[in-house]
Design a protein around this motif. Structure first.
Motif, PDB file in Angstrom:
ATOM      1  N   VAL A   1       0.829  -1.204   0.000  1.00  0.00           N
ATOM      2  CA  VAL A   1       0.000   0.000   0.000  1.00  0.00           C
ATOM      3  C   VAL A   1       0.864   1.255   0.000  1.00  0.00           C
ATOM      4  CG1 VAL A   1      -1.939  -1.122   1.160  1.00  0.00           C
ATOM      5  CG2 VAL A   1      -0.153  -0.047   2.530  1.00  0.00           C
ATOM      6  N   ARG A   2       0.238   2.323  -0.520  1.00  0.00           N
ATOM      7  CA  ARG A   2       0.857   3.653  -0.501  1.00  0.00           C
ATOM      8  C   ARG A   2      -0.241   4.664  -0.787  1.00  0.00           C
ATOM      9  NH1 ARG A   2       2.458   8.300  -2.403  1.00  0.00           N
ATOM     10  NH2 ARG A   2       4.659   8.921  -2.514  1.00  0.00           N
ATOM     11  N   GLY A   3      -0.118   5.890  -0.221  1.00  0.00           N
ATOM     12  CA  GLY A   3      -1.097   6.929  -0.464  1.00  0.00           C
ATOM     13  C   GLY A   3      -0.946   7.548  -1.842  1.00  0.00           C
ATOM     14  N   GLY A   4      -1.750   8.563  -2.127  1.00  0.00           N
ATOM     15  CA  GLY A   4      -1.761   9.183  -3.440  1.00  0.00           C
ATOM     16  C   GLY A   4      -0.555  10.075  -3.679  1.00  0.00           C
ATOM     17  N   GLY A   5      -0.410  10.504  -4.942  1.00  0.00           N
ATOM     18  CA  GLY A   5       0.687  11.375  -5.331  1.00  0.00           C
ATOM     19  C   GLY A   5       0.748  11.501  -6.835  1.00  0.00           C
ATOM     20  N   SER A   6       1.754  12.189  -7.295  1.00  0.00           N
ATOM     21  CA  SER A   6       1.943  12.368  -8.736  1.00  0.00           C
ATOM     22  C   SER A   6       2.474  11.086  -9.341  1.00  0.00           C
ATOM     23  CB  SER A   6       2.917  13.512  -8.991  1.00  0.00           C
ATOM     24  OG  SER A   6       4.214  13.154  -8.507  1.00  0.00           O
ATOM     25  N   ILE A   7       2.559  11.066 -10.680  1.00  0.00           N
ATOM     26  CA  ILE A   7       3.093   9.884 -11.346  1.00  0.00           C
ATOM     27  C   ILE A   7       4.546   9.646 -10.950  1.00  0.00           C
ATOM     28  CG2 ILE A   7       3.799  11.169 -13.409  1.00  0.00           C
ATOM     29  CD1 ILE A   7       3.017   8.700 -15.052  1.00  0.00           C
TER      30      ILE A   7
ATOM     31  N   ASP B   1      -2.901 -10.000  -7.148  1.00  0.00           N
ATOM     32  CA  ASP B   1      -4.063 -10.888  -7.144  1.00  0.00           C
ATOM     33  C   ASP B   1      -5.359 -10.102  -7.044  1.00  0.00           C
ATOM     34  OD1 ASP B   1      -2.903 -13.745  -6.987  1.00  0.00           O
ATOM     35  OD2 ASP B   1      -1.775 -12.653  -5.469  1.00  0.00           O
ATOM     36  N   LEU B   2      -5.297  -8.921  -6.414  1.00  0.00           N
ATOM     37  CA  LEU B   2      -6.476  -8.059  -6.319  1.00  0.00           C
ATOM     38  C   LEU B   2      -6.005  -6.612  -6.218  1.00  0.00           C
ATOM     39  CD1 LEU B   2      -9.575  -7.885  -6.075  1.00  0.00           C
ATOM     40  CD2 LEU B   2      -9.292  -8.024  -3.593  1.00  0.00           C
ATOM     41  N   ARG B   3      -6.648  -5.728  -6.996  1.00  0.00           N
ATOM     42  CA  ARG B   3      -6.323  -4.311  -6.960  1.00  0.00           C
ATOM     43  C   ARG B   3      -7.369  -3.578  -6.128  1.00  0.00           C
ATOM     44  NH1 ARG B   3      -8.671   0.858  -9.165  1.00  0.00           N
ATOM     45  NH2 ARG B   3      -6.935   2.312  -8.876  1.00  0.00           N
ATOM     46  N   ALA B   4      -6.921  -2.796  -5.156  1.00  0.00           N
ATOM     47  CA  ALA B   4      -7.818  -1.990  -4.328  1.00  0.00           C
ATOM     48  C   ALA B   4      -7.681  -0.534  -4.748  1.00  0.00           C
ATOM     49  CB  ALA B   4      -7.484  -2.149  -2.854  1.00  0.00           C
ATOM     50  N   PRO B   5      -8.775   0.228  -4.769  1.00  0.00           N
ATOM     51  CA  PRO B   5      -8.688   1.626  -5.218  1.00  0.00           C
ATOM     52  C   PRO B   5      -7.904   2.531  -4.275  1.00  0.00           C
ATOM     53  CG  PRO B   5     -10.909   1.114  -4.447  1.00  0.00           C
ATOM     54  CD  PRO B   5     -10.169  -0.178  -4.518  1.00  0.00           C
ATOM     55  N   THR B   6      -7.860   2.173  -2.969  1.00  0.00           N
ATOM     56  CA  THR B   6      -7.138   2.969  -1.977  1.00  0.00           C
ATOM     57  C   THR B   6      -6.526   2.029  -0.939  1.00  0.00           C
ATOM     58  OG1 THR B   6      -9.062   3.203  -0.540  1.00  0.00           O
ATOM     59  CG2 THR B   6      -8.757   4.882  -2.250  1.00  0.00           C
ATOM     60  N   PRO B   7      -5.579   2.503  -0.129  1.00  0.00           N
ATOM     61  CA  PRO B   7      -5.050   1.650   0.944  1.00  0.00           C
ATOM     62  C   PRO B   7      -6.127   1.187   1.928  1.00  0.00           C
ATOM     63  CG  PRO B   7      -3.580   3.507   0.560  1.00  0.00           C
ATOM     64  CD  PRO B   7      -4.802   3.757  -0.259  1.00  0.00           C
ATOM     65  N   THR B   8      -7.034   2.078   2.302  1.00  0.00           N
ATOM     66  CA  THR B   8      -8.106   1.681   3.224  1.00  0.00           C
ATOM     67  C   THR B   8      -8.974   0.594   2.607  1.00  0.00           C
ATOM     68  OG1 THR B   8      -8.126   3.891   4.205  1.00  0.00           O
ATOM     69  CG2 THR B   8     -10.066   2.509   4.555  1.00  0.00           C
ATOM     70  N   ALA B   9      -9.272   0.731   1.316  1.00  0.00           N
ATOM     71  CA  ALA B   9     -10.054  -0.303   0.632  1.00  0.00           C
ATOM     72  C   ALA B   9      -9.312  -1.633   0.618  1.00  0.00           C
ATOM     73  CB  ALA B   9     -10.381   0.147  -0.784  1.00  0.00           C
ATOM     74  N   ALA B  10      -7.971  -1.594   0.511  1.00  0.00           N
ATOM     75  CA  ALA B  10      -7.190  -2.836   0.558  1.00  0.00           C
ATOM     76  C   ALA B  10      -7.384  -3.548   1.896  1.00  0.00           C
ATOM     77  CB  ALA B  10      -5.710  -2.528   0.323  1.00  0.00           C
ATOM     78  N   ALA B  11      -7.368  -2.773   2.992  1.00  0.00           N
ATOM     79  CA  ALA B  11      -7.594  -3.369   4.310  1.00  0.00           C
ATOM     80  C   ALA B  11      -9.001  -3.949   4.408  1.00  0.00           C
ATOM     81  CB  ALA B  11      -7.369  -2.319   5.400  1.00  0.00           C
ATOM     82  N   GLU B  12      -9.969  -3.273   3.838  1.00  0.00           N
ATOM     83  CA  GLU B  12     -11.354  -3.763   3.914  1.00  0.00           C
ATOM     84  C   GLU B  12     -11.534  -5.022   3.080  1.00  0.00           C
ATOM     85  OE1 GLU B  12     -13.544  -0.388   2.659  1.00  0.00           O
ATOM     86  OE2 GLU B  12     -13.456   0.624   4.622  1.00  0.00           O
ATOM     87  N   LEU B  13     -10.869  -5.091   1.922  1.00  0.00           N
ATOM     88  CA  LEU B  13     -10.959  -6.297   1.090  1.00  0.00           C
ATOM     89  C   LEU B  13     -10.254  -7.479   1.744  1.00  0.00           C
ATOM     90  CD1 LEU B  13     -10.299  -4.695  -2.411  1.00  0.00           C
ATOM     91  CD2 LEU B  13     -12.454  -5.663  -1.594  1.00  0.00           C
ATOM     92  N   ALA B  14      -9.297  -7.200   2.625  1.00  0.00           N
ATOM     93  CA  ALA B  14      -8.532  -8.270   3.274  1.00  0.00           C
ATOM     94  C   ALA B  14      -9.202  -8.799   4.520  1.00  0.00           C
ATOM     95  CB  ALA B  14      -7.132  -7.764   3.634  1.00  0.00           C
TER      96      ALA B  14
ATOM     97  N   VAL C   1      -2.592   1.327  -4.088  1.00  0.00           N
ATOM     98  CA  VAL C   1      -1.638   2.412  -4.277  1.00  0.00           C
ATOM     99  C   VAL C   1      -2.378   3.625  -4.824  1.00  0.00           C
ATOM    100  CG1 VAL C   1       0.385   3.190  -5.546  1.00  0.00           C
ATOM    101  CG2 VAL C   1       0.308   0.870  -4.629  1.00  0.00           C
ATOM    102  N   GLY C   2      -2.219   4.787  -4.171  1.00  0.00           N
ATOM    103  CA  GLY C   2      -2.770   6.025  -4.670  1.00  0.00           C
ATOM    104  C   GLY C   2      -4.259   6.128  -4.463  1.00  0.00           C
ATOM    105  N   HIS C   3      -4.895   6.895  -5.347  1.00  0.00           N
ATOM    106  CA  HIS C   3      -6.331   7.097  -5.303  1.00  0.00           C
ATOM    107  C   HIS C   3      -7.005   6.206  -6.335  1.00  0.00           C
ATOM    108  CE1 HIS C   3      -5.618  10.331  -2.547  1.00  0.00           C
ATOM    109  NE2 HIS C   3      -4.875  10.996  -3.432  1.00  0.00           N
ATOM    110  N   GLU C   4      -8.309   6.298  -6.404  1.00  0.00           N
ATOM    111  CA  GLU C   4      -9.069   5.406  -7.274  1.00  0.00           C
ATOM    112  C   GLU C   4      -8.700   5.563  -8.741  1.00  0.00           C
ATOM    113  OE1 GLU C   4     -13.732   4.034  -7.872  1.00  0.00           O
ATOM    114  OE2 GLU C   4     -13.176   5.571  -6.415  1.00  0.00           O
ATOM    115  N   THR C   5      -8.305   6.763  -9.153  1.00  0.00           N
ATOM    116  CA  THR C   5      -7.967   6.992 -10.556  1.00  0.00           C
ATOM    117  C   THR C   5      -6.518   6.651 -10.888  1.00  0.00           C
ATOM    118  OG1 THR C   5      -7.460   9.305 -10.036  1.00  0.00           O
ATOM    119  CG2 THR C   5      -9.704   8.803 -10.775  1.00  0.00           C
ATOM    120  N   ASP C   6      -5.716   6.324  -9.886  1.00  0.00           N
ATOM    121  CA  ASP C   6      -4.303   5.998 -10.115  1.00  0.00           C
ATOM    122  C   ASP C   6      -4.148   4.515 -10.440  1.00  0.00           C
ATOM    123  OD1 ASP C   6      -3.442   8.609  -9.551  1.00  0.00           O
ATOM    124  OD2 ASP C   6      -3.479   8.198  -7.397  1.00  0.00           O
TER     125      ASP C   6
END
Length: 463
Positions: free
Chosen positions: A222-228, A268-281, A254-259
């Motif tokens: 996981v990682r928060g949002g940012g530039s390319i 194996d699974l892409r989460a739109p945000t780090p928090t969403a990754a924790a919820e999917l896990a 990694v990043g925000h939903e649009t990243d």
């Protein structure tokens, strides 16, 4: 002479332009010579009007240019421009005639250097996709209840706090292990590869019961949002191949939903945000407890129905079987009837034999002497056989009676009790025939050969 000189100066004098016409002429010249134009510089004074149009300046150390970006073009931005951002803009250079200002109408904007990075991203994406690293068939399902979760990210990242908060709220009982690595910068890809490799080693290590080792069944990257540029570490080919080689499922947030990064595509699974990754896990513990309560209720209801059915069967069997004393009394009544019938049959046979003898005697008194002698001999022989036959018949009857008495004695509970056995009854005077119906603390009574004993169950075990 003076007049000629004056005429030459008058001939060389410029035309007098109306202001608007001059602005339009300059705009036409700029359009013909420069447009379309691409400019690189630093954003200054950025503002977004309520209409959706954006106004700002783009500058460098040598100059500054006013810019306007209308709502349609601004709606296509993939990032939020901020003061000081280095950007590349494309548009058309013109003159704002109302003020006579030079102005660039911006049609597109991207971060400086983003074009080259995006081209690299597309090349690597095409290469790995051709190798099958993005195939859905290769990806593994996420375990619903992992025994332990590994997290690869920076110890100081805000994303880590969000993930840990979500996991603590949803699955506080699942242990979490952090593998620290920087998530941006020149050495970030190699550090992330090393962090993941450490988690892989723990996931594959045999568990020692007394070691307190955390079993890793799932990994979050996981990682928060940012530039390319900020997210570029997650577009590293080596990191992508390391994710593919994971022994356990990997969720990338990694990043925000649009990243989107290469790591998202190979996970194996892409989460739109780090928090969403924790919820999917994590399936929330409350959900699991609710399911457990529902299953316990269904099990209890099924058990009650089974107990009712078995109780009805037991009552039916008990009504058929009755108590042993009642059965013994019934067998005694049957035996008494047999004895009575046997005595009656013996009397009838004696009476018949006596009648035969009487009839023979009468015949003998009327018969001639030779016949009389023969009949007398027959009578004597019959008389001699009669006691023997009667005795034999009585002996046979006695044997049958003794066998019946022996079988009856075997059914007598008193004899069984005298051999050291006991008759157990519960508090409802129902017979206890096995340990399944016995519970700890239950009151029982045991009937022995010489009386009864009250008992309390301390425990029960099956053979």
């Amino acid at each position: 002479m003076d007049t000629g000189f004056f005429n030459r100066k008058a001939a060389a004098a410029p035309s007098i332009w109306p202001v608007g016409a001059l602005c339009r002429a300059v705009a036409d010249s700029l359009e013909a010579r420069f447009n379309p134009v691409a400019v690189r510089g630093e954003i200054s004074g950025f503002s977004r009007a309520s209409s959706g149009h954006c106004y700002f300046s783009i500058k460098d150390e040598a100059g500054q240019l006013r810019c306007a970006m209308f709502r349609r073009a601004a709606g296509l931005l993939s990032f939020q421009p901020r003061e000081g951002d280095a950007v590349e803009v494309r548009g058309r250079l013109g003159v704002y005639e109302a003020r006579g200002d030079l102005q660039l109408i911006v049609e597109s904007m991207q971060r400086a250097g983003q074009g080259q990075l995006f081209e690299q991203f597309l090349r690597l994406k095409a290469q790995l996709e051709a190798e099958g690293l993005f195939d859905a068939a290769r990806k593994r399902p996420i375990p619903m209840m992992p025994r332990g979760i590994g997290i690869a990210t920076s110890r100081g990242a805000a994303a880590l706090h969000d993930v840990l908060t979500a996991l603590a709220r949803r699955v506080p009982h699942i242990p979490v292990l952090l593998a620290h690595a920087p998530v941006q910068g020149a050495g970030a890809p190699e550090a992330l590869i090393q962090a993941l490799s450490g988690l892989y080693a723990l996931a594959q290590a045999p568990l020692e019961p007394a070691s307190g080792q955390v079993p890793i069944d799932l990994i979050l990257l996981v990682r928060g949002g940012g530039s390319i540029e900020d997210l570029w570490a997650f577009n590293h080919e080596g990191l992508a191949r390391t994710i593919v080689g994971s022994p356990v499922p990997v969720i990338v947030g990694v990043g925000h939903e649009t990243d989107f990064t290469i790591a998202d595509f190979v996970a194996d699974l892409r989460a739109p945000t780090p928090t969403a990754a924790a919820e999917l896990a994590s399936v929330p513990r409350d959900n699991l407890l609710n399911v457990q309560d529902q299953l316990a209720t269904r099990l209890s209801q099924a058990l009650e129905r089974r107990l009712d059915t078995e109780s009805q069967r037991l009552d039916t069997a008990q009504s058929r079987l009755g108590r042993p004393s009642a059965r013994l009394a019934n067998e005694r009544r049957v035996l008494d009837r047999q004895v009575q019938r046997l005595g009656h049959a013996s009397r009838l046979r004696l009476e018949r034999e006596s009648a035969v003898l009487v009839r023979l005697g009468e015949r003998l008194t009327r018969a001639p002497a030779p016949t009389l002698r023969r009949e007398s001999e027959r009578v004597v022989r019959a008389g001699a056989r009669l006691p023997v036959a009667a005795e034999r018949s009585l002996a046979t009857a006695r044997e049958r009676l003794e066998r019946a008495m022996l079988r009856l004695s075997g059914l007598d509970p008193q004899r069984v009790l005298e051999r050291g056995y006991a008759w157990l009854e519960d508090e409802h005077a129902l017979p206890v025939t096995g340990v399944e119906g016995v519970r700890q603390g239950q009151k029982l009574s045991a009937t022995l050969a010489d009386g009864k004993v009250d008992l309390t169950v301390l425990g029960a075990r099956s053979r």
